[in-house]
Structures are given as C-alpha cells and as structure tokens.
Design an enzyme around this catalytic site. Structure first.
Site, mmCIF file in Angstrom:
data_model
loop_
_atom_site.group_PDB
_atom_site.id
_atom_site.type_symbol
_atom_site.label_atom_id
_atom_site.label_comp_id
_atom_site.label_asym_id
_atom_site.label_seq_id
_atom_site.Cartn_x
_atom_site.Cartn_y
_atom_site.Cartn_z
ATOM 1 N N PRO A 160 1.040 -1.108 0.147
ATOM 2 C CA PRO A 160 0.054 0.024 -0.036
ATOM 3 C C PRO A 160 0.932 1.003 -0.023
ATOM 4 O O PRO A 160 1.986 1.231 0.539
ATOM 5 C CB PRO A 160 -0.733 -0.107 1.360
ATOM 6 C CG PRO A 160 0.071 -1.357 2.164
ATOM 7 C CD PRO A 160 0.752 -1.920 1.282
ATOM 8 N N GLY B 294 3.955 4.223 5.330
ATOM 9 C CA GLY B 294 5.206 4.030 6.124
ATOM 10 C C GLY B 294 5.452 2.705 5.791
ATOM 11 O O GLY B 294 6.652 2.205 6.745
ATOM 12 N N LEU B 295 5.170 1.987 4.888
ATOM 13 C CA LEU B 295 5.904 0.495 4.376
ATOM 14 C C LEU B 295 6.866 0.554 3.199
ATOM 15 O O LEU B 295 7.254 -0.497 2.840
ATOM 16 C CB LEU B 295 4.956 -0.435 4.291
ATOM 17 C CG LEU B 295 3.670 -0.656 5.097
ATOM 18 C CD1 LEU B 295 2.639 -1.771 4.746
ATOM 19 C CD2 LEU B 295 4.176 -1.007 6.614
ATOM 20 N N GLY B 296 7.347 1.801 2.979
ATOM 21 C CA GLY B 296 8.370 1.728 2.319
ATOM 22 C C GLY B 296 8.504 1.496 0.750
ATOM 23 O O GLY B 296 9.120 1.288 -0.002
ATOM 24 N N SER B 297 7.082 1.954 0.317
ATOM 25 C CA SER B 297 6.533 1.595 -1.124
ATOM 26 C C SER B 297 7.431 2.360 -2.213
ATOM 27 O O SER B 297 7.976 1.758 -3.219
ATOM 28 C CB SER B 297 5.166 1.640 -1.320
ATOM 29 O OG SER B 297 4.880 3.131 -1.163
ATOM 30 N N SER B 298 7.689 3.515 -2.005
ATOM 31 C CA SER B 298 8.637 4.432 -2.680
ATOM 32 C C SER B 298 10.159 4.151 -2.652
ATOM 33 O O SER B 298 10.792 4.204 -3.722
ATOM 34 C CB SER B 298 8.407 6.063 -2.475
ATOM 35 O OG SER B 298 8.731 6.219 -1.364
ATOM 36 N N ASP C 97 15.138 3.967 3.710
ATOM 37 C CA ASP C 97 14.269 2.921 2.984
ATOM 38 C C ASP C 97 14.767 2.199 2.091
ATOM 39 O O ASP C 97 14.853 1.058 1.846
ATOM 40 C CB ASP C 97 13.030 3.800 2.570
ATOM 41 C CG ASP C 97 11.920 4.193 3.659
ATOM 42 O OD1 ASP C 97 12.442 4.144 4.875
ATOM 43 O OD2 ASP C 97 10.828 4.666 3.394
HETATM 44 C C1 MEV Z 1 10.456 7.185 6.809
HETATM 45 O O1 MEV Z 1 10.318 5.607 6.656
HETATM 46 C C2 MEV Z 1 11.281 7.207 8.223
HETATM 47 C C3 MEV Z 1 11.605 8.698 8.639
HETATM 48 O O2 MEV Z 1 12.631 8.851 9.482
HETATM 49 C C4 MEV Z 1 12.250 9.602 7.377
HETATM 50 C C5 MEV Z 1 13.501 9.333 7.026
HETATM 51 O O3 MEV Z 1 14.163 8.538 7.635
HETATM 52 O O4 MEV Z 1 13.584 9.688 5.890
HETATM 53 C C6 MEV Z 1 10.391 9.273 9.161
#
Ligand code: MEV
Length: 326
Positions: A105, A109-113, A156
């Site tokens: 999704p 926050g699951l690192g899709s990009s 990521d």
């Molecule tokens: C993003 O997955 C995690 C953050 O710490 C941003 C980053 O590290 O670039 C919020």
C-alpha cells in the site's frame, strides 16, 4: 529482452525521525514488495504503467497521462527520475517500457517508494548490462526518494536493497543484525495516507522552536536504539517490546502520532502485544505490534475491531534481486 527486479518493503522497528538527525534506527525488510519489469523501446519515449492504476508516458520531458487517476504524474515521476539517473550514470540514451507490480500500500510507512526506486534502478541497470553493487543501487535510487520525501535519511532504500534486519545510521552506514529469534509482528494500517516529507518538516519546525527539548528527545531516541540493539541480539523480545512502547511515546512527544494510530497501538497492547508503536513517518499510515508467535491472530483481530487493516507480514532476508526475462 526484458529485465526484472524485485525489492521488499520495510517496517521501522525502532528509531524513525531520530534517524534523520544522525541517530541509528533498526529496520526490517518484509515479504511484501515491488516488482519492476523494464524493456528498451526503439523510440525515446519512457512509458510507465502500474498495477495501482497509474499509466503515462514521457516524451522529451513532457508527461501525457493515460489513466483517469489525477495523481498519475505524482506517482510516476519518481520512476522517471530513477530511470533518468541510471541512463545518465551509464551514459546511455534509450526509450523504455517500465511496468510496476506493487503489493505494498502506498504512502503508509511501508517503504513503497523506496522499494519502487530500488527495483526501478536495479531492473534498468540489469537491462542495460550494468552490474550495480548494493551501494550503487542505494546511491542511484536516492534521487527518486528525494523527489518523494524531500530530505530522506536513506533508510528505506538501504533496507529494500539489503533485506533482513539492519541498523541504519546515516553517518556510519549499514550493519546487518543477525538475530537468532523470530520477530513476530502484526502491522496495522490506519488507511490514512500521509506525506513523509511534510512530517519530517514538522519535526524540524518543532526542533527549531524548542531546540533544547527536542534535542534531548533526539538524544534519548539514539539511546533507545542502542538498548534495542542489545536486547534484540540477546533475543529478549519482552524488553524489545517495552522499548517499542517508549519509542511510541517519544514519537507522540514529537507530534507525529494521531488518534487513529493511538487507537490501533492501544488495541494491540490490550490484546497482548509485547510492544506497539507507529512505524514510518506517522500522521496516519501504519503501526507495528510485536507479538509472541502464537498471538498474532488475536492482535490482528483487535486491530480490525479498532478500525484498522491488519497485515500479517513476515521478515525477509532477501533484498533486491534481478533477473532477465528472455
Ligand atoms: C521514513 O520511513 C522514516 C523517517 O525517519 C524519514 C526518513 O528517515 O527519511 C520518518
């Protein structure tokens, strides 16, 4: 001839946001990811299609959408940036067909990009006969990540490239954590999409306003990760869970949690999670609960009852991989 690459998504177990300020974070690759298939074209067009419903082509930098999705360009631009970065690196010019198949999704926050940038770089590199090292893939995928997240730490792309559980430190680099025990997790998705770059910026604004207070939190965030590395190496999941709870408290203090995340975190804890916290940038997106191996279904159910979508993902040791499709 076509070339393919697959890269996994991720869960930050400890240390998001603090990692932007040079503190270490622990991140785990999960068995959900993004596959990219690349093929050369005879013309100079870069055509991109995604199973998420985004389609379009770039001809001399001009974008033409081929889908009803208004956001097509925003979603396809990082892929175009990643492809241009590889072509420039290899000093090549050619048109490309790029197909994206993502099971992750987006914007939660699951690192899709990150997984998309890594698999795009790796697939095009493979297609053009380059044997990119892991470090090169991370470096080349950074341009696309900067477009999406403004000032990302690079965590990521690192985990999508290496796989497994890693400690990421933007100054010291990456080290693999070889852990004997399993790390049973349940992810809960609030379904609220958010913008990582804006959340990172909101923390920076707070830090500029209350420098001493936020610097102390960042310092504590660093100590938290150091403790977490020790307890994880010893396989003490109970203590690791307690540190995840503290991490959620620190992230709440930074202002990046919200009601939806807190609801899922609290419901997971009440149903027996060893620890639970938001994961990634916060502001919506996902939380992660640490479970015992026999309690995941109960936690997943509690997350569902609290309005979230549970995801029963597992750790994967495999990072980016490439292959040719003849
Ligand atoms: C993003 O997955 C995690 C953050 O710490 C941003 C980053 O590290 O670039 C919020």
């Amino acid at each position: 001839m076509k070339a393919s690459a697959y890269a996994p998504g991720k869960i930050i177990l400890i240390g998001e946001h603090f990692v932007v300020y040079g503190k270490p974070a622990i991140v785990m690759a999960i068995n959900i990811g993004v596959k990219v298939i690349a093929e050369k074209r005879a013309d100079c067009i870069v055509h991109i299609s995604s199973n998420l419903g985004f389609f379009g082509k770039y001809k001399n930098q001009k974008f033409e959408s081929e889908s009803m999705e208004l956001n097509s360009r925003k979603h396809l631009e990082p892929v175009k940036i990643a492809s241009e970065t590889v072509l420039k690196e290899l000093d090549k010019r050619c048109g490309l067909n790029i197909e994206i198949h993502s099971d992750l999704p987006i914007a939660v926050g699951l690192g899709s990009s990150g997984a998309l940038a890594v698999s795009t770089v790796a697939a095009i590199g493979k297609l053009l006969g380059a044997n990119f090292s892991e470090k090169e893939i991370i470096k080349l995928s950074f341009e696309a990540e900067k477009y999406v997240h403004l000032h990302p730490s690079g965590i990521d792309q690192a985990v999508s490239t290496y796989g497994g559980v890693i400690v990421f430190d933007r100054n010291r680099g990456v080290s693999r954590l070889n852990i004997e025990t399993g790390i049973p997790i349940v992810i809960g998705n609030t379904g609220i999409q958010r913008n990582t770059g804006m959340l990172v910026k909101s923390v920076r604004i707070k830090k500029d306003m209350f420098a001493n207070v936020i610097n102390s939190l960042i310092h504590t965030g660093g100590q938290l990760t150091s403790e977490a590395i020790d307890v994880l190496k010893k396989g003490n999941l109970k203590q690791f869970g307690e540190l995840m709870d503290i991490n959620h408290g620190l992230l709440t203090a930074l202002g990046v949690s919200n009601d939806a995340l807190d609801r899922l975190v609290n419901s997971a804890k009440k149903s027996g999670a060893l620890g639970a916290k938001l994961t990634g940038a916060g502001g919506g997106g996902c939380m992660v609960a640490l479970s015992t191996s026999d309690n995941r279904k109960k936690i997943a159910n509690a997350i569902r009852l609290a309005g979230g979508t549970p995801i029963l993902a597992e750790k994967t040791e495999v990072g980016v991989k490439t292959w040719l499709n003849h």
